[in-house]
Design an enzyme around this catalytic site. Structure first.
Site: not given
Ligand code: NAD
Length: 291
Positions: A93, A168, A243
């Site tokens: 997102t 979204k 966010k």
């Molecule tokens: P998270 O923080 O658990 O996972 C993100 C991952 O990206 C981490 O493991 C981090 O180490 C990795 N990362 C960051 N920079 C990196 C790079 N340069 N190279 C490789 N890996 C890298 O977050 P999440 O909960 O999985 O959310 C991910 C996305 O999904 C976000 O944009 C969030 O807004 C969206 N989202 C989350 C949810 C939810 O309920 N968690 C729901 C809908 C949407």
């Protein structure tokens, strides 16, 4: 079987990549976090040493990263190395503007791309029941669809580049505002001496009804699966709602749209998060509204 690179194996990306493995695809993953890599490895993802290595043989490249700056940095690194004909899909997102820039990076290399943010949370990611909101050309959508179907059950083509992100953040602006309105009404009902159940029974079948009430009720009792029954553990953390409200306000400012309810919701979540609510479920804002 498709060879897929999956960059970002966190709370959402980890289980999404695991579902692609379970569907029989060869998945090469990378994450900066060793713990996330290890969990994905156990689920059958082949872990690469770098993002570049992960994408080198991929026909489809998926990113699931925290925010726009991460997506643009990673796409800037991997797009030049992607195979000719590779399809890029970003499920994070991010800002509408950042999504447009990511599409431009792919197009400059002659590659097709899709923004495909999700709703459904970590539960939906594990169960493979996410909703994908997609923005991009017809070819990108048609090629992505069979891959996305392994991770979700509703795949919607919202329009051209960045329209998935637009859908979204518009949805989540409604969600933030309706949750606050629902919480305010419960807090008022409490002060007036009205029981939670009576309030729920009336409003859930009346004109004040919304998903925030009927599926995610912010008080314990009426909807047993809602985070209110689990000490407001997320679910969907207030920090993530904040966010998304920042993203919708940024988009509204850039587009010249008037969103006073969105602005009010943003201000309330800012104060809730500043007072320690970041890790709570976003429905926990009721504790802040009670004063
Ligand atoms: P998270 O923080 O658990 O996972 C993100 C991952 O990206 C981490 O493991 C981090 O180490 C990795 N990362 C960051 N920079 C990196 C790079 N340069 N190279 C490789 N890996 C890298 O977050 P999440 O909960 O999985 O959310 C991910 C996305 O999904 C976000 O944009 C969030 O807004 C969206 N989202 C989350 C949810 C939810 O309920 N968690 C729901 C809908 C949407």
């Amino acid at each position: 079987m498709t060879t897929i690179a999956f960059i970002g194996l966190g709370n959402m990306g980890g289980p999404m990549a695991a579902n692609l493995v379970a569907a029989g695809h060869a998945v090469h993953g990378f994450d900066l976090s060793p713990a996330s890599c290890e969990a994905a490895r156990i689920a059958g993802v082949s872990i690469a040493a770098t993002a570049r290595e992960a994408v080198s043989q991929a026909e489809v490249i998926v990113t699931m990263l925290p925010a726009g700056q991460h997506v643009l940095a990673v796409w800037g690194e991997i797009v030049p190395l992607a195979k000719a004909g590779a399809l890029l899909i970003d499920c994070s997102t991010i800002e509408v503007e950042a999504a447009r820039k990511a599409h431009e990076l792919a197009a400059a290399k002659g590659l097709v791309s899709l923004d495909a943010p999700v709703s459904g949370g970590t539960g939906g990611a594990k169960a493979g029941t996410l909703t994908f909101m997609c923005g991009g050309c017809d070819e990108a959508f048609a090629r992505a669809r069979p891959v996305l179907e392994k991770m979700g059950k509703r795949i919607v083509h919202c329009g051209g580049a960045a329209m998935g992100q637009a859908a979204k953040i518009c949805n989540n602006m409604i969600l933030g505002a309706t949750m606050i309105a629902t919480c305010e009404s419960f807090a008022l009902a409490e002060k007036l001496g009205l029981s939670h159940q009576a309030m729920f029974d009336v409003v859930s079948t009346s004109s004040g009804q919304s998903w925030s009430l009927t599926s995610y009720c912010p008080v314990p009792g009426p909807v047993p699966a809602s985070p209110a029954n689990n000490a407001y553990r997320p679910g969907f953390a207030a920090a993530l709602m904040l966010k998304d409200l920042n993203l919708s306000q940024a988009a509204a400012d850039a587009a010249g749209a008037q969103t006073p309810m969105g602005a009010a919701a943003l201000a309330i979540y800012e104060r809730f998060v500043a007072q320690g609510g970041a890790e709570m479920d976003f429905s926990g804002v009721i504790s802040f509204l009670r004063g």
